[in-house]
Motif scaffolding. Structure first.
Motif, PDB file in Angstrom:
ATOM      1  N   PHE A 109      21.816  43.530 -52.550  1.00 22.93           N
ATOM      2  CA  PHE A 109      20.643  43.051 -51.822  1.00 22.93           C
ATOM      3  C   PHE A 109      19.821  42.067 -52.657  1.00 22.93           C
ATOM      4  CE2 PHE A 109      21.659  46.742 -49.266  1.00 22.93           C
ATOM      5  CZ  PHE A 109      21.369  46.302 -47.979  1.00 22.93           C
ATOM      6  N   GLU A 110      20.097  41.995 -53.952  1.00 19.19           N
ATOM      7  CA  GLU A 110      19.444  40.995 -54.788  1.00 19.19           C
ATOM      8  C   GLU A 110      20.109  39.629 -54.629  1.00 19.19           C
ATOM      9  OE1 GLU A 110      19.396  42.377 -58.794  1.00 19.19           O
ATOM     10  OE2 GLU A 110      18.224  44.189 -58.331  1.00 19.19           O
ATOM     11  N   TRP A 111      21.349  39.626 -54.159  1.00 22.44           N
ATOM     12  CA  TRP A 111      22.096  38.383 -54.000  1.00 22.44           C
ATOM     13  C   TRP A 111      22.062  37.843 -52.570  1.00 22.44           C
ATOM     14  CZ3 TRP A 111      23.905  35.519 -57.909  1.00 22.44           C
ATOM     15  CH2 TRP A 111      24.116  36.125 -59.140  1.00 22.44           C
ATOM     16  N   ALA A 112      22.014  38.728 -51.622  1.00 17.35           N
ATOM     17  CA  ALA A 112      22.106  38.292 -50.225  1.00 17.35           C
ATOM     18  C   ALA A 112      21.085  39.040 -49.376  1.00 17.35           C
ATOM     19  CB  ALA A 112      23.517  38.535 -49.684  1.00 17.35           C
ATOM     20  N   SER A 113      20.769  38.472 -48.221  1.00 15.28           N
ATOM     21  CA  SER A 113      19.784  39.070 -47.322  1.00 15.28           C
ATOM     22  C   SER A 113      20.375  40.290 -46.621  1.00 15.28           C
ATOM     23  CB  SER A 113      19.337  38.046 -46.278  1.00 15.28           C
ATOM     24  OG  SER A 113      20.432  37.688 -45.447  1.00 15.28           O
ATOM     25  N   ALA A 114      19.483  41.143 -46.143  1.00 20.26           N
ATOM     26  CA  ALA A 114      19.914  42.362 -45.458  1.00 20.26           C
ATOM     27  C   ALA A 114      20.722  42.038 -44.206  1.00 20.26           C
ATOM     28  CB  ALA A 114      18.696  43.214 -45.090  1.00 20.26           C
ATOM     29  N   SER A 115      20.322  40.986 -43.480  1.00 25.95           N
ATOM     30  CA  SER A 115      21.034  40.623 -42.249  1.00 25.95           C
ATOM     31  C   SER A 115      22.442  40.119 -42.547  1.00 25.95           C
ATOM     32  CB  SER A 115      20.254  39.555 -41.482  1.00 25.95           C
ATOM     33  OG  SER A 115      20.076  38.391 -42.276  1.00 25.95           O
ATOM     34  N   THR A 116      22.626  39.508 -43.719  1.00 29.21           N
ATOM     35  CA  THR A 116      23.959  39.033 -44.108  1.00 29.21           C
ATOM     36  C   THR A 116      24.848  40.200 -44.505  1.00 29.21           C
ATOM     37  OG1 THR A 116      23.077  36.914 -44.891  1.00 29.21           O
ATOM     38  CG2 THR A 116      25.237  37.579 -45.742  1.00 29.21           C
ATOM     39  N   ILE A 117      24.270  41.164 -45.211  1.00 34.08           N
ATOM     40  CA  ILE A 117      25.033  42.290 -45.743  1.00 34.08           C
ATOM     41  C   ILE A 117      25.358  43.340 -44.681  1.00 34.08           C
ATOM     42  CG2 ILE A 117      24.804  44.314 -47.256  1.00 34.08           C
ATOM     43  CD1 ILE A 117      23.499  42.493 -49.299  1.00 34.08           C
ATOM     44  N   ALA A 118      24.430  43.547 -43.747  1.00 35.10           N
ATOM     45  CA  ALA A 118      24.533  44.657 -42.798  1.00 35.10           C
ATOM     46  C   ALA A 118      25.898  44.801 -42.123  1.00 35.10           C
ATOM     47  CB  ALA A 118      23.428  44.545 -41.747  1.00 35.10           C
ATOM     48  N   PRO A 119      26.507  43.719 -41.586  1.00 39.91           N
ATOM     49  CA  PRO A 119      27.799  43.901 -40.913  1.00 39.91           C
ATOM     50  C   PRO A 119      28.910  44.405 -41.823  1.00 39.91           C
ATOM     51  CG  PRO A 119      26.803  41.795 -40.307  1.00 39.91           C
ATOM     52  CD  PRO A 119      26.000  42.342 -41.449  1.00 39.91           C
ATOM     53  N   PHE A 120      28.763  44.182 -43.138  1.00 40.05           N
ATOM     54  CA  PHE A 120      29.814  44.567 -44.071  1.00 40.05           C
ATOM     55  C   PHE A 120      29.675  46.016 -44.549  1.00 40.05           C
ATOM     56  CE2 PHE A 120      29.516  39.980 -44.262  1.00 40.05           C
ATOM     57  CZ  PHE A 120      30.843  39.586 -44.207  1.00 40.05           C
ATOM     58  N   THR A 121      28.564  46.674 -44.190  1.00 37.54           N
ATOM     59  CA  THR A 121      28.390  48.062 -44.620  1.00 37.54           C
ATOM     60  C   THR A 121      29.399  48.990 -43.950  1.00 37.54           C
ATOM     61  OG1 THR A 121      26.714  48.446 -42.916  1.00 37.54           O
ATOM     62  CG2 THR A 121      25.934  47.724 -45.067  1.00 37.54           C
ATOM     63  N   TYR A 122      29.978  48.536 -42.844  1.00 40.26           N
ATOM     64  CA  TYR A 122      30.952  49.370 -42.138  1.00 40.26           C
ATOM     65  C   TYR A 122      32.334  49.344 -42.787  1.00 40.26           C
ATOM     66  CZ  TYR A 122      27.420  49.505 -38.484  1.00 40.26           C
ATOM     67  OH  TYR A 122      26.249  49.704 -37.797  1.00 40.26           O
ATOM     68  N   THR A 123      32.515  48.483 -43.808  1.00 41.72           N
ATOM     69  CA  THR A 123      33.818  48.432 -44.478  1.00 41.72           C
ATOM     70  C   THR A 123      34.117  49.718 -45.239  1.00 41.72           C
ATOM     71  OG1 THR A 123      32.841  47.354 -46.430  1.00 41.72           O
ATOM     72  CG2 THR A 123      33.720  45.911 -44.709  1.00 41.72           C
ATOM     73  N   GLU A 124      33.117  50.566 -45.408  1.00 42.65           N
ATOM     74  CA  GLU A 124      33.325  51.854 -46.080  1.00 42.65           C
ATOM     75  C   GLU A 124      34.394  52.682 -45.369  1.00 42.65           C
ATOM     76  OE1 GLU A 124      30.711  55.762 -47.526  1.00 42.65           O
ATOM     77  OE2 GLU A 124      29.771  54.145 -46.376  1.00 42.65           O
ATOM     78  N   ILE A 125      34.511  52.477 -44.067  1.00 38.62           N
ATOM     79  CA  ILE A 125      35.456  53.270 -43.284  1.00 38.62           C
ATOM     80  C   ILE A 125      36.904  52.973 -43.686  1.00 38.62           C
ATOM     81  CG2 ILE A 125      35.827  51.648 -41.374  1.00 38.62           C
ATOM     82  CD1 ILE A 125      35.149  55.425 -41.022  1.00 38.62           C
ATOM     83  N   ILE A 126      37.159  51.795 -44.251  1.00 38.38           N
ATOM     84  CA  ILE A 126      38.522  51.405 -44.618  1.00 38.38           C
ATOM     85  C   ILE A 126      39.070  52.347 -45.694  1.00 38.38           C
ATOM     86  CG2 ILE A 126      39.985  49.582 -45.577  1.00 38.38           C
ATOM     87  CD1 ILE A 126      37.962  47.557 -44.427  1.00 38.38           C
ATOM     88  N   MET A 127      38.355  52.403 -46.827  1.00 40.09           N
ATOM     89  CA  MET A 127      38.814  53.271 -47.917  1.00 40.09           C
ATOM     90  C   MET A 127      38.686  54.732 -47.537  1.00 40.09           C
ATOM     91  SD  MET A 127      40.326  53.313 -50.778  1.00 40.09           S
ATOM     92  CE  MET A 127      40.178  51.602 -51.309  1.00 40.09           C
TER      93      MET A 127
END
Length: 291
Positions: A238-256
């Motif tokens: 969150f120090e590198w990118a905005s919350a709106s940019t990061i939010a869609p990628f939080t669901y990648t946790e389901i992969i692992m």
């Protein structure tokens, strides 16, 4: 025009680093979860929760002391800090109960109720404006949860409710994070966050303590350290990118989570879980973009 282009060039690498950091963090975090699920088969769940928070605090506290000085080990106690830390403790503890009874993929699907609850909290408590489009995304997200859990008298399990409560408390944790001083270094913030949970778990585990085997000690330590590293990376993203940019990628946790669940426990969720997960992820991304 030249200044605008240069700014875009500078910001883009930061956004990419932020995305890569959050994805890396969320591929690391399921390793902590799967170790906790494995340990809960032979140790009391409260002892697994204790290991998660105790070694989380030991690792981040030692690093914070070395890098920033011992004075950071004693946080400025406030009701907000205690409530925030207690909310995370409740979220993790309930999630560990959930993964003990349900597959990791199903548990994560229930955990993903968080953005919808967070939106409701912001609208009701902070009176933030929520558009009809966002309300629709929230409604569709809850429908996805119903599809994944299929709450019938035959198939329903009480752990589904525990999983939803875990997502609720995580949403509360994120909501309270808005009121915490952002000037505190990331690793110190991770240490402070786990401190209350470490204290609560250390007292709660006493009546249920079972002497772990050497390999169980290794897994208990790893559970806490891996979780701490993952949460540190999440904060850094969150120090590198905005919350709106990061939010869609939080669901990648389901992969692992799905991969480890299958490799370690041979858990293969049925088509309804995947269908519900797709609805939840899609509506969550839509909600993030709508903001």
């Amino acid at each position: 025009m030249l200044e605008t282009r240069n700014t875009a060039v500078i910001e883009r690498p930061g956004e990419i680093i932020g995305i890569l950091t959050i994805v890396a963090a969320l591929q690391i975090l399921p390793f902590s979860d799967i170790m906790a699920k494995y340990l809960s088969l032979s140790l009391p769940i409260i002892q697994v929760i204790w290991g998660r928070f105790f070694f989380h605090c030991i690792a981040t506290g030692a690093y914070s002391s070395i890098v920033y000085g011992p004075r950071f080990l004693r946080p400025t106690l406030s009701a907000m800090l205690v409530l925030r830390s207690a909310a995370l403790f409740a979220a993790v503890a309930l999630f560990y109960v959930t993964i003990h009874y349900l597959p990791l993929t199903t548990s994560l699907t229930l955990w993903f109720v968080e953005p919808f609850i967070l939106t409701l909290m912001a609208a009701v408590i902070l009176k933030e404006k929520v558009s009809p489009y966002q309300w629709l995304a929230v409604l569709v997200g809850f429908i996805g949860i119903l599809v994944a859990t299929r709450p019938t008298l035959v198939a329903w399990h009480w752990a589904y409710l525990v999983g939803l409560l875990a997502g609720f408390f995580y949403a509360l944790f994120l909501f309270l994070t808005r009121f915490i001083d952002a000037k505190v270094p990331a690793v110190v913030s991770v240490y402070h966050t786990g401190l209350v949970g470490g204290v609560i778990a250390s007292f709660a585990v006493i009546p249920y303590w079972t002497n772990p085997m050497p390999e169980q000690w290794v897994l208990l330590i790893a559970t806490g350290i891996v979780a701490a590293v993952a949460h540190l990376l999440i904060i850094k993203s969150f120090e590198w990118a905005s919350a709106s940019t990061i939010a869609p990628f939080t669901y990648t946790e389901i992969i692992m989570g799905a991969v480890l669940g299958y490799l370690v426990f041979s858990d293969m969720p049925d088509v309804w879980v995947f269908a519900g997960l797709a609805i939840v992820v899609g509506s969550g991304i839509a909600l993030a973009k709508g903001k």
